[in-house]
Scaffold this motif. Structure first.
Motif, PDB file in Angstrom:
ATOM      1  N   LEU A  36     -18.658 -89.184  55.399  1.00  0.00           N
ATOM      2  CA  LEU A  36     -18.239 -88.566  54.282  1.00  0.00           C
ATOM      3  C   LEU A  36     -19.323 -88.597  53.041  1.00  0.00           C
ATOM      4  O   LEU A  36     -19.425 -87.697  52.305  1.00  0.00           O
ATOM      5  N   VAL A  41     -20.942 -82.079  49.009  1.00  0.00           N
ATOM      6  CA  VAL A  41     -20.100 -82.624  48.033  1.00  0.00           C
ATOM      7  C   VAL A  41     -19.236 -83.395  48.517  1.00  0.00           C
ATOM      8  O   VAL A  41     -18.186 -82.969  48.920  1.00  0.00           O
ATOM      9  N   PRO A  42     -19.196 -84.499  48.476  1.00  0.00           N
ATOM     10  CA  PRO A  42     -18.420 -85.582  49.106  1.00  0.00           C
ATOM     11  C   PRO A  42     -17.073 -85.658  48.350  1.00  0.00           C
ATOM     12  O   PRO A  42     -17.115 -85.605  47.136  1.00  0.00           O
ATOM     13  N   ASP A  43     -15.852 -85.609  49.232  1.00  0.00           N
ATOM     14  CA  ASP A  43     -14.731 -85.667  48.400  1.00  0.00           C
ATOM     15  C   ASP A  43     -14.383 -87.265  47.962  1.00  0.00           C
ATOM     16  O   ASP A  43     -14.019 -88.307  48.901  1.00  0.00           O
ATOM     17  N   GLN A  44     -14.610 -87.641  46.695  1.00  0.00           N
ATOM     18  CA  GLN A  44     -14.587 -89.199  46.491  1.00  0.00           C
ATOM     19  C   GLN A  44     -13.275 -89.563  46.363  1.00  0.00           C
ATOM     20  O   GLN A  44     -12.984 -90.977  46.706  1.00  0.00           O
ATOM     21  N   LEU A  45     -12.174 -88.974  46.125  1.00  0.00           N
ATOM     22  CA  LEU A  45     -10.898 -89.348  46.389  1.00  0.00           C
ATOM     23  C   LEU A  45     -10.488 -89.850  47.682  1.00  0.00           C
ATOM     24  O   LEU A  45      -9.967 -90.833  47.946  1.00  0.00           O
ATOM     25  N   LEU A  46     -10.858 -88.926  48.576  1.00  0.00           N
ATOM     26  CA  LEU A  46     -10.686 -89.120  50.095  1.00  0.00           C
ATOM     27  C   LEU A  46     -11.472 -90.482  50.224  1.00  0.00           C
ATOM     28  O   LEU A  46     -10.802 -91.472  51.032  1.00  0.00           O
ATOM     29  N   ILE A  47     -12.659 -90.721  49.794  1.00  0.00           N
ATOM     30  CA  ILE A  47     -13.475 -91.911  50.328  1.00  0.00           C
ATOM     31  C   ILE A  47     -12.712 -93.001  49.677  1.00  0.00           C
ATOM     32  O   ILE A  47     -12.907 -94.042  50.232  1.00  0.00           O
ATOM     33  N   ARG A  49      -9.742 -93.656  48.902  1.00  0.00           N
ATOM     34  CA  ARG A  49      -8.354 -93.811  50.040  1.00  0.00           C
ATOM     35  C   ARG A  49      -8.889 -94.525  51.180  1.00  0.00           C
ATOM     36  O   ARG A  49      -8.305 -95.496  51.520  1.00  0.00           O
TER      37      ARG A  49
END
Length: 74
Positions: A36, A41-47, A49
Motif C-alpha cells: 500500500l 496515492v496511498p490510503d493513510q487511514l487504511l495503512i 488501521r
C-alpha cells in the motif's frame, strides 16, 4: 525445543500452532502495508488501521509465547 518434545502438553502444542498462524497473519499484514505504501496515492487511514492490527497481533503473540515459556526464576 521442537514440536516432538515429549514434555510439551497438548495445550502447548495448540498454543504453538496458534502462534504460527498469528505470525503468518502478521507477515501478511506487513506485506500489505508495504504494498500500500507503493501506490501513487496511498490510503493513510487504511495503512494506520493495518499497522494497529499488526501491533495487536504482535502483543497477542508475545502473550501466548509467555504462556508457553513462563518466566524462569534464576
Amino acid at each position: 525445543m521442537n514440536d516432538d518434545d515429549p514434555f510439551l502438553t497438548e495445550e502447548d502444542l495448540a498454543l504453538r500452532a496458534e502462534v504460527q498462524l498469528l505470525r503468518q497473519e502478521h507477515a501478511d499484514l506487513d506485506a500489505s502495508i508495504e504494498a500500500l505504501g507503493h501506490v501513487p496515492v496511498p490510503d493513510q487511514l487504511l495503512i494506520a488501521r493495518l499497522k494497529r492490527k499488526k501491533l495487536a497481533l504482535r502483543d497477542e503473540i508475545v502473550r501466548i509465547e509467555g504462556r508457553i515459556l513462563p518466566d524462569i526464576i534464576a
